[in-house]
Write a protein that holds these residues in place. Structure first.
Motif: not given
Length: 187
Positions: A128-129, A142-143, A150-153, A157-160
């Motif tokens: 996320l950071r 882009h993630l 996977h943990k981030t997803q 709270g991902l940016p729009p």
């Protein structure tokens, strides 16, 4: 100038909860260096923005970080890829610096160094950071699901507008307009 900003650990190379502390521990994720080569061939300058708190934690020194990056550059060159520059933050989270992602200091330095706005520049990360630091600078987030992706997803709270890909290679395929059918026809 076409520019793309990549995080290092978890995007280009395998990540480790114990940190990447030596060149021997740096191992590229399959397809990542070839993806960088494809970006170069499409006219992109590739830069890396990475938090490296292992320096602040005294897990490794600058000479070791330089050796890790030398290995990364050499491995990239062996597949025809060029990483234009590596920008890094050596600080720990509680150091209150401006360069540790999610703060935008590293990306501000990239913008200054290349004398460009980062609005519309693609930024790729697995945490996320990574996405937040680029988003506040106007980057397209882009993630990738490698590394901590996977943990981030799952946390959300991902940016729009964040686009999600299995890995860097698939992100580059999409960015450059390649599809599996196109790749199979080319073979």
């Amino acid at each position: 100038m076409k520019l793309i900003i990549l995080d290092r650990d978890g995007v280009i190379n395998f990540d480790s909860d114990a940190f990447i502390k030596s060149p021997d521990e740096w191992t590229p994720i399959p397809g990542s260096l070839q993806a960088i080569a494809r970006l170069n061939q499409a006219g992109y300058r590739v830069v890396v923005a990475t938090n490296q708190s292992g320096i602040g934690r005294k897990l490794f020194d600058m000479a070791t970080l330089n050796a890790i990056h030398h290995k990364m550059h050499t491995a990239a060159q062996q597949v025809g890829a060029t990483i234009d520059a590596v920008f890094f933050c050596p600080h720990m989270a509680d150091d209150s610096c401006d360069c540790r992602k999610p703060k935008p200091g590293l990306l501000q330095e990239i913008a200054r160094r290349y004398d460009i706005s980062l609005k519309g520049v693609h930024s790729v990360g697995d945490s996320l950071r990574d996405l937040q630091s680029g988003f506040v600078m106007g980057c397209i987030p882009h993630l990738v699901l490698t590394g901590k992706g996977h943990k981030t997803q799952e946390k959300g709270g991902l940016p729009p507008g964040t686009q999600v890909y299995p890995d860097l290679a698939s992100m580059v395929d999409k960015l450059l307009g390649a599809t599996i059918a196109d790749i199979n026809i080319a073979i």
